[in-house]
Design a protein around this motif. Structure first.
Motif: not given
Length: 238
Positions: A107-112, A40-48, A70-73
């Motif tokens: 982090v995931w930001r602006d699609g990358r 929903l927030i535009g970060a498919p396949d990523r959790i964090g 979005l902190v992913v690691a």
């Protein structure tokens, strides 16, 4: 046979702060993001963990971190998400890191993805480490303000006062409508900068002759004047 008379007198019980080991921190607040919310927030396949707040001047802020990241690691390892409310796995990873050592946060930001490198610091002392006291004469339990009190309540850095932790029903402070979570700023015009200043202000108020004792408190975003009728004060007889 002896007759003994006991006269209650105002007293104060001081509660010793709970000592805690120093803990590293990054200076951010987060919320868990599972797979459904990630889509929903535009970060498919990523959790964090989505950053909800960045404290200025802290390691994460200096490294260029932003609200919404979005902190992913951490150090290349994903951080598990247990449920929609529990941030323990994230906090544990931060606490287990060495303060002062470089820490890599992806982090995931602006699609990358982006990698931020920061050096952790020791976290400010928690609320439980603040000096506190129970003042029976006024039915108050108070403690000094912590860094997190100022942060969470959005208090000005230069605001001086003590936090009311509890008010005894029917006590003198309760009769003046002092409430839990109020911040005591002044008593009869005397500034309450810490517990010692509060003790001195209350002692002076007892010796006063004005019809009322005036408490100046901050409640939420308002500053209020609360009045205690001096007729409620009673001095112990000798």
């Amino acid at each position: 046979t002896l007759v003994v008379a006991l006269v209650p007198a105002p007293c104060e019980r001081v509660r010793e702060p709970q000592a805690e080991l120093p803990k590293p921190w990054a200076g951010m607040m987060v919320q868990p993001v599972g797979a459904g919310l990630a889509r929903l927030i535009g970060a498919p396949d990523r959790i964090g963990y989505r950053v909800t707040r960045v404290i200025p001047g802290t390691p994460f802020a200096r490294a260029g971190g932003r609200v919404g990241d979005l902190v992913v690691a951490i150090d290349g390892e994903p951080v598990p998400v247990v449920n929609a409310t529990d941030t323990t796995p994230f906090e544990q990873r931060i606490r287990n890191a060495d303060d002062g050592e470089p820490l890599s946060i992806t982090v995931w930001r602006d699609g990358r993805e982006r990698t931020l490198t920061l050096s952790l610091e020791i976290a400010p002392e928690p609320d439980t480490a603040m000096a506190s006291a129970e003042i029976d004469g006024f039915g108050l339990r108070v403690r000094e303000l912590s860094f997190f009190d100022r942060l969470n309540r959005r208090l000005p850095e230069d605001l001086a006062g003590v936090l009311v932790e509890s008010v005894e029903p029917g006590g003198l402070a309760g009769l003046a409508f002092v409430a839990r979570n109020d911040i005591l700023l002044e008593v009869d015009g005397r500034a309450v900068t810490d517990l010692d200043a509060l003790r001195a202000a209350l002692a002076a108020a007892r010796r006063g002759t004005a019809p009322s004792i005036v408490f100046t408190v901050r409640r939420d975003r308002d500053t209020r004047l609360l009045f205690l009728n001096r007729d409620w004060l009673t001095e112990p007889s000798e």
